[in-house]
Design a protein around this motif. Structure first.
Motif, PDB file in Angstrom:
ATOM      1  N   LEU A  76       3.920  11.784  -8.588  1.00  0.00           N
ATOM      2  CA  LEU A  76       3.550  10.744  -7.920  1.00  0.00           C
ATOM      3  C   LEU A  76       3.060   9.704  -8.582  1.00  0.00           C
ATOM      4  O   LEU A  76       3.447   8.499  -8.123  1.00  0.00           O
ATOM      5  CB  LEU A  76       2.445  11.356  -6.884  1.00  0.00           C
ATOM      6  CG  LEU A  76       1.982  10.540  -5.945  1.00  0.00           C
ATOM      7  CD1 LEU A  76       3.158  10.401  -4.875  1.00  0.00           C
ATOM      8  CD2 LEU A  76       0.766  11.384  -4.952  1.00  0.00           C
ATOM      9  N   ILE A 117       8.511   6.927  -1.277  1.00  0.00           N
ATOM     10  CA  ILE A 117       8.321   5.947  -2.556  1.00  0.00           C
ATOM     11  C   ILE A 117       9.288   6.143  -3.770  1.00  0.00           C
ATOM     12  O   ILE A 117       9.453   5.329  -4.721  1.00  0.00           O
ATOM     13  CB  ILE A 117       6.885   5.671  -2.983  1.00  0.00           C
ATOM     14  CG1 ILE A 117       6.237   7.050  -3.839  1.00  0.00           C
ATOM     15  CG2 ILE A 117       6.220   5.289  -1.684  1.00  0.00           C
ATOM     16  CD1 ILE A 117       4.963   6.901  -4.304  1.00  0.00           C
ATOM     17  N   THR A 118       9.952   7.312  -3.628  1.00  0.00           N
ATOM     18  CA  THR A 118      10.859   7.564  -5.183  1.00  0.00           C
ATOM     19  C   THR A 118      12.216   7.041  -4.643  1.00  0.00           C
ATOM     20  O   THR A 118      13.204   7.037  -5.184  1.00  0.00           O
ATOM     21  CB  THR A 118      11.078   9.230  -5.228  1.00  0.00           C
ATOM     22  OG1 THR A 118      11.365  10.058  -4.095  1.00  0.00           O
ATOM     23  CG2 THR A 118       9.499   9.667  -5.741  1.00  0.00           C
ATOM     24  N   ASP A 131       4.395   5.397   3.787  1.00  0.00           N
ATOM     25  CA  ASP A 131       4.170   6.792   3.712  1.00  0.00           C
ATOM     26  C   ASP A 131       5.131   7.598   4.325  1.00  0.00           C
ATOM     27  O   ASP A 131       6.007   7.169   5.030  1.00  0.00           O
ATOM     28  CB  ASP A 131       2.730   6.854   4.428  1.00  0.00           C
ATOM     29  CG  ASP A 131       2.185   8.219   3.915  1.00  0.00           C
ATOM     30  OD1 ASP A 131       1.245   8.069   3.174  1.00  0.00           O
ATOM     31  OD2 ASP A 131       2.715   9.478   3.956  1.00  0.00           O
ATOM     32  N   ALA A 182       4.911   5.975  -8.120  1.00  0.00           N
ATOM     33  CA  ALA A 182       4.148   4.660  -7.805  1.00  0.00           C
ATOM     34  C   ALA A 182       4.657   3.681  -8.673  1.00  0.00           C
ATOM     35  O   ALA A 182       4.862   2.505  -8.365  1.00  0.00           O
ATOM     36  CB  ALA A 182       2.658   4.961  -7.595  1.00  0.00           C
ATOM     37  N   CYS A 207      -2.280   2.227  -4.553  1.00  0.00           N
ATOM     38  CA  CYS A 207      -1.866   3.575  -4.076  1.00  0.00           C
ATOM     39  C   CYS A 207      -2.972   4.611  -4.429  1.00  0.00           C
ATOM     40  O   CYS A 207      -3.692   4.473  -5.470  1.00  0.00           O
ATOM     41  CB  CYS A 207      -0.904   3.913  -5.164  1.00  0.00           C
ATOM     42  SG  CYS A 207      -0.220   5.569  -4.595  1.00  0.00           S
ATOM     43  N   GLY A 216      -2.534   7.805  -3.475  1.00  0.00           N
ATOM     44  CA  GLY A 216      -1.956   8.837  -3.024  1.00  0.00           C
ATOM     45  C   GLY A 216      -2.165  10.243  -3.821  1.00  0.00           C
ATOM     46  O   GLY A 216      -2.423  10.104  -5.112  1.00  0.00           O
ATOM     47  N   THR A 264       6.667   0.096  -8.072  1.00  0.00           N
ATOM     48  CA  THR A 264       5.920  -1.219  -8.488  1.00  0.00           C
ATOM     49  C   THR A 264       6.797  -2.003  -9.324  1.00  0.00           C
ATOM     50  O   THR A 264       7.021  -3.422  -9.139  1.00  0.00           O
ATOM     51  CB  THR A 264       4.611  -0.844  -9.305  1.00  0.00           C
ATOM     52  OG1 THR A 264       3.710  -0.144  -8.531  1.00  0.00           O
ATOM     53  CG2 THR A 264       3.824  -2.165  -9.645  1.00  0.00           C
ATOM     54  N   ASP A 271       0.870  -1.271   0.069  1.00  0.00           N
ATOM     55  CA  ASP A 271       0.050   0.058   0.075  1.00  0.00           C
ATOM     56  C   ASP A 271       0.814   1.229  -0.023  1.00  0.00           C
ATOM     57  O   ASP A 271       1.540   1.577   0.865  1.00  0.00           O
ATOM     58  CB  ASP A 271      -0.983  -0.005   1.422  1.00  0.00           C
ATOM     59  CG  ASP A 271      -2.004   1.054   1.288  1.00  0.00           C
ATOM     60  OD1 ASP A 271      -1.918   1.908   0.231  1.00  0.00           O
ATOM     61  OD2 ASP A 271      -2.618   1.123   2.245  1.00  0.00           O
ATOM     62  N   LEU A 272       0.923   2.045  -1.371  1.00  0.00           N
ATOM     63  CA  LEU A 272       1.898   3.092  -1.384  1.00  0.00           C
ATOM     64  C   LEU A 272       0.890   4.287  -0.902  1.00  0.00           C
ATOM     65  O   LEU A 272      -0.313   4.422  -0.946  1.00  0.00           O
ATOM     66  CB  LEU A 272       2.276   3.390  -2.686  1.00  0.00           C
ATOM     67  CG  LEU A 272       3.130   2.196  -3.291  1.00  0.00           C
ATOM     68  CD1 LEU A 272       3.368   2.414  -4.991  1.00  0.00           C
ATOM     69  CD2 LEU A 272       4.320   1.976  -2.545  1.00  0.00           C
ATOM     70  N   CYS A 273       1.640   5.120  -0.211  1.00  0.00           N
ATOM     71  CA  CYS A 273       1.100   6.671   0.046  1.00  0.00           C
ATOM     72  C   CYS A 273      -0.239   6.242   1.150  1.00  0.00           C
ATOM     73  O   CYS A 273      -1.208   6.580   0.862  1.00  0.00           O
ATOM     74  CB  CYS A 273       0.667   7.474  -0.921  1.00  0.00           C
ATOM     75  SG  CYS A 273       1.779   7.618  -2.252  1.00  0.00           S
ATOM     76  N   VAL A 278      -0.103  -4.103  -5.758  1.00  0.00           N
ATOM     77  CA  VAL A 278       0.257  -2.988  -5.338  1.00  0.00           C
ATOM     78  C   VAL A 278      -0.966  -1.848  -5.421  1.00  0.00           C
ATOM     79  O   VAL A 278      -1.205  -1.650  -6.529  1.00  0.00           O
ATOM     80  CB  VAL A 278       1.691  -2.262  -6.083  1.00  0.00           C
ATOM     81  CG1 VAL A 278       2.160  -1.115  -5.614  1.00  0.00           C
ATOM     82  CG2 VAL A 278       2.756  -3.248  -5.962  1.00  0.00           C
TER      83      VAL A 278
END
Length: 144
Positions: A136, A93-94, A76, A140, A116, A118, A144, A47-49, A114
């Motif tokens: 963003l 995430i970067t 996050d 993401a 997101c 965000g 991934t 789970d991104l962001c 995955v």
């Protein structure tokens, strides 16, 4: 006594609070899963962001409670309160370091899904906000 600004919130906001979801966006992921079964057979999820954690809560309920061997990693920049079955990483995430930490938690195996939800903080300058959203999305996609 007049209505306060809280009274004007939509039904999903109120339902989220009543059902102890961290945000109304939990209903968005549940609806997608109900319609398309995107979480069926998932054992490893990212789970991104993730903050405040409503999508991680859904993953916990629909994946971890079904299979305690499953792994869920939430990432996050902001810290989050603990969620059963969710490994929380405070990171960007970067960053390659963040991606490597996720890989470590999955013992080198790939994630099954995955997700997101965000969005960057908006400035009101449309071209800048659009650029930040695109960046963003790209971040993401890259992680991934």
């Amino acid at each position: 006594m007049g209505k306060t600004s809280r009274d004007k919130r939509d039904i999903y906001y109120r339902l989220a609070k009543e059902n102890k979801w961290r945000a109304r966006s939990a209903f968005k992921l549940m609806q997608i899963d109900d319609e398309f079964q995107i979480l069926k057979g998932v054992r490893r999820a990212v789970d991104l962001c993730a903050a405040p954690g409503s999508w991680s809560q859904v993953l916990s309920k629909r994946i971890y409670e079904e299979d305690n061997e499953s792994k869920i990693v939430a990432i996050d920049l902001q810290p989050m309160s603990p969620i059963p079955g969710v490994i929380q990483l405070q990171g960007d995430i970067t960053s390659m370091d963040t991606a490597n930490k996720v890989i470590e938690h999955f013992s080198g195996e790939k994630a099954d899904i995955v997700i997101c939800d965000g969005a960057p903080d908006v400035t009101g300058i449309h071209s800048l906000d659009e650029y930040m959203q695109a960046e963003l999305i790209l971040a993401a996609f890259n992680i991934t």
